[in-house]
Design a protein around this motif. Sequence first.
Motif, PDB file in Angstrom:
ATOM      1  N   LEU A  59       0.831  -1.198   0.000  1.00 42.53           N
ATOM      2  CA  LEU A  59       0.000   0.000   0.000  1.00 42.53           C
ATOM      3  C   LEU A  59       0.863   1.245   0.000  1.00 42.53           C
ATOM      4  N   GLN A  60       2.012   1.160   0.651  1.00 45.59           N
ATOM      5  CA  GLN A  60       2.894   2.318   0.664  1.00 45.59           C
ATOM      6  C   GLN A  60       3.339   2.662  -0.745  1.00 45.59           C
ATOM      7  N   VAL A  61       3.652   1.636  -1.491  1.00 44.15           N
ATOM      8  CA  VAL A  61       4.162   1.907  -2.819  1.00 44.15           C
ATOM      9  C   VAL A  61       3.100   1.686  -3.887  1.00 44.15           C
ATOM     10  N   VAL A  85      -6.852  -0.415   2.871  1.00 43.91           N
ATOM     11  CA  VAL A  85      -7.030  -0.245   1.431  1.00 43.91           C
ATOM     12  C   VAL A  85      -7.871   1.000   1.160  1.00 43.91           C
ATOM     13  N   TYR A  86      -8.952   1.169   1.931  1.00 46.64           N
ATOM     14  CA  TYR A  86      -9.761   2.391   1.767  1.00 46.64           C
ATOM     15  C   TYR A  86      -8.914   3.631   1.997  1.00 46.64           C
ATOM     16  N   LEU A  87      -8.099   3.536   3.005  1.00 47.66           N
ATOM     17  CA  LEU A  87      -7.259   4.678   3.361  1.00 47.66           C
ATOM     18  C   LEU A  87      -6.380   5.082   2.188  1.00 47.66           C
ATOM     19  N   SER A  88      -5.852   4.075   1.517  1.00 49.67           N
ATOM     20  CA  SER A  88      -4.958   4.394   0.415  1.00 49.67           C
ATOM     21  C   SER A  88      -5.728   4.956  -0.767  1.00 49.67           C
ATOM     22  N   GLN A  89      -7.028   4.786  -0.728  1.00 48.35           N
ATOM     23  CA  GLN A  89      -7.844   5.358  -1.808  1.00 48.35           C
ATOM     24  C   GLN A  89      -8.429   6.693  -1.393  1.00 48.35           C
TER      25      GLN A  89
END
Lengths: 762, 423
Positions: A625-627, A656-660
């Motif tokens: 998720l970081q990359v 996953v939501y956070l990364s979106q």
Amino acid sequence: MDSSEAPAPRPVTLAIDGAAETLEASVPPQTDPTEDSFREESIDLDAEAFVSPQDDSSHFESLKDKLNDQMMESVMISDSPNSEEEDVAPIDSLLEQNEEEEAKTTDGDTEERNEDVSTASAAEPEEASEALFKEESEEEKIVQVDDKRENVAPDDPKPEAPKTQEPALEIDTDMPPKDEAVPVCTIFNQGVLPKAQALIPDGFQPTLVKSPSFTIGNTETPNKLVPQVCQPSPSLSKFFTESSAVNPASDFFDSFTTSTSFISISNPNAESPKAAAPPESPLLSAATAAETVPTSTYFTPVATKPQVSPVEPMSQLQTVFPSGDDPFGSALITSDLDKRYDAWLPSDDTRKVLISVATQQISPVQIDREQLAMPGLKFDNLQGDAVKDLMQRFLGDQAAMKRQVLSANSVEQNFLGLKRLISTKNWRAAVDLTGRLLTAHGQGYGKSGQPTNHTTDSLQLWFVRLALLVKLSLFQNAELEFEPFGNLDHPNLYYEYYPTVYPGRRGSMVPFSMRVLHAELPQYLQKPQETLDRLHRIKSVCQKILSNLQEGLAEDGSMMNLTQDNRLASIQLWRSRLSRVMYSMANCLLMMKDYVLAVETYHSIIEYEPEQRVQLLSGIGRIFLQVRAETPGVTGSDVKTLPRPPKTARSNTAFVYLSQNNYADAHTCFSSVLKLDPKNPVANNNAAVCLLYLGRLKESLGQLESLVHKDPALYLHESVLFNLTTMYELESSRSTQKKQALLEATACREGDSFNVQCLKLV
Amino acid sequence: MQVKGQASAADKMEVNQAKQEHLLALKVMRLTKPTLFTNMPVTCEDRDLPGDLFVRLMKDDPSTVKGAETLILGEMLTLPQNFGNIFLGETFSSYISVHNDSNQVVKDILVKADLQTSSQRLNLSASNSAVSELKPECCIDDVIHHEVKEIGTHILVCAVSYTTQTGEKLYFRKFFKFQVLKPLDVKTKFYNAETDEVFLEAQIQNITTSPMFMEKVSLEPSLMYNVTELNSVSSSSESESTFGRMSYLQPLDTRQYLYCLKPKPEFAEKAGVIKGVTVIGKLDIVWKTNLGERGRLQTSQLQRMAPGYGDVRLSLELIPDTVSLEEPFDITCKITNCSERTMDLVLEMCNTRSVHWCGVSGRQLGKLTPNASLSIPLKLLSSVQGLQSISGLRLTDTFLKRTYEYDDIAQVCVVCPYTSPES
């Protein structure tokens, strides 16, 4: 607007700028303090916009030659596709005279900037490292301008009145050319400068928000003075944020690491002079007395046996320690357990020395001192309780008196006391106690480089001491004290070196964990490559030992018969050690941001630790998720579909939501974890963080605050406290009181190792 | 400071009021993505002095991953701890909080957030209507977002106006300055193939200080071209990126992308038309950094100078890549009149050391009007093995008595079809 007063500043600023320019040309900018502060004060608009295109291309020409054999064409990047061209907004009603003044100073400023852009941009990043903006208040700006006028006005021959109209005019004429250049930024043709900045390790780091206000300036200066050592940021992960090339992981306790102050040269002012330098115990033999160390009282209660042989003092000390086994008794029982745990493969040179000692070809006395590990304390007192200091400062002496923590004096002067200090999180006191115990062993302050004998217990003490130093983020200190140990491969760090004390015992006195610690240390001091080298060395020994075991040999490769149980237990131990080393490697790679190798290594750990599969895969998912690598097979979303406990699944979905950027759904997910596990501190904290990003500061604050008060054991953690104090700062100008309340809460629970930085009180 | 007094006395209400404490406090925090807390595992074994103490301490630490305490990357989110860097193409988000620090109710609060760049001023506030009242210890919250489209200095100007209980109208402003930096360095280079194809090589360098995941780097061709991306290797079933599975770019790393552009048939017909400077298209780049922080940039239109073909262009429409030694093979040449006048052409074929033309040399090709082209099949053979250059074509315009020479038009690989008995 008062007509007589108001116009005055404007022409004067103009004049100052003129003056500034000439000044700049001849004198280095820093020499004139007023000038300097003045420049910081002004709002300068886009220095780069004024750089002419020709300049850029010539920059680029030279760069091209250097970088490319084949000529590459530089490209203009227009901004994002959905950019709309907008007209220059008219200076609206908000922008009144103050801002016009700022705009004017800008012009002069940019011209200066063109001359020494590099110095300006290099200086800037030193400032402002806080998340919260520091504001440039208008009032102070006015003060500045007026100051200027008073200083410079006499030199200004220009008549004031005719100029009153100019500011407005100039802005008008200034804007249109810039306006044309708006939609397309010619950013890609000036290669040299930005690159140079990028190469300077901290060129980018703090940047951006200048804080011109003088009040804040004071607190910032110390940072500028020692940027390498002191980093004001608390101990939070930076691995994925802006990489701070400067000591990223260093110095969570930076106020204590300003190294020299804690390496007291001698012990006289040490916190407990009585205990530290007691009268020589009459019970100790001449042999010990010969050592210059003030031998300690800690040993008096036990040192009741009469001394026998010259080798004795050491062995005698050993009997002091509760866990210390009687050397003569244990000599007869070389337990399998010892063999298993102590096994190690020395280097060839060391092995030769050990063999010749064992075969009595040479006596240990003849061995070159260079080859021996002769450690000693490098600093002896780091007593101190930052929590108490802060309480004294903010809450007064009375409140500080209430703070009661264990110190090295208030516990038994032995391993039991040490354990008590560790478990109550009084690690500083524990480090002190290890210092005392080591001093008693003849490895005290200033003893580095002097011949000494090691015992199982002395090395355990060193391990505990160094481990605690690392836990306290006192990395430089740990490195200093690790230094005499070299590669942990000196002959006198092996049992074979002491055939009389440890007859028949073989292997390494250095505990395995100490080797891992030794390997891990350099990465915290910006030497991750060294860490990897050391870890690989350990790993290869582990693998060799495992293969020896699998081939039916003993750990060290000798032909010795092991029982089947023994062998299996040994294989199990060494596999777990191998996996520990792999963990360290993966962690180090992650810190180096070498995600590909880190992920591979974490993956390979699953083989050794199958029961950690879920955690490891989730961790790998978070790295992805970081990359943001969306390749089928191993994505974050893929990890979340693995069969696993629902709690982990939900929390992974939340990430996953956070990364979106979908904080609302992330919040829902974290909240649903809380339904399954209401006490989950991570989910609670993360849900609160999501609320903040949703613009619900009060709710977020309320949630965290109630948690900290309801269940301090779980929530008085530096990450939670850091979040909480950040929100306090955002919420109101009275954050200090609220932070002080937190300080009181921590004072009655936490030991002296608490990282007060997260309270952001200083 | 005394000077301050003077200045404010001369001014209007706002500065005058600035001297006294405001009832409201304005706080602004940049919202970069939160980060994951990383802990620092220090472990020991049961037999070591601390026994299970270290393990227990790590288990009790809420930030560790339960069951795998040695894993440094935890799950605890922490708020941004510094302003960080902001790069062109990223979204600037900020929390703006106005808090009533006083003990009285404040009325008609209007919070306005503007972003001043070097060229424009944008209003970022979600709403421009006033809040009718704010009780003590209450906040007005706003989260603003703005996609950054310019580099250089930006100033966030926050203005707050409100009315006190006594009916006094108050107003203050705060300025927050930040620099927008350039995230990427892009360099391009064009190669012209023998055919009408153009290859574009784009080097993209990450000049930020953190790794970037390149989510998308694509070429949007202009009207005249079709594009093929040459950045993946397709094996039997799936295609794999040439940059590996995790396509992220470390700081200062450069990556080279390759694209092949083919003129669309309707433009290719008029090959003579593609002359001088033409627009090829632009690169569209999308990247992500920490926890999905996204950025997007487009280059300006990439331009290429089409190679000059002179008056008559000879290109190849068909040529085998590998031929057998001393065996005739066919090629098809396309001859285009790129000049403004009609030509009358004669084709001569001259043998070189290795290339031998078959057929009649010096044949009349007839008249060729401007922009017209014709295809001629030719036959030749090579007497030398290896990579051979096809040369020796001569076109003569009988009107102007001008001869055009075409050497090194293309290469073919000449191989010996027989394996010698010795080997």
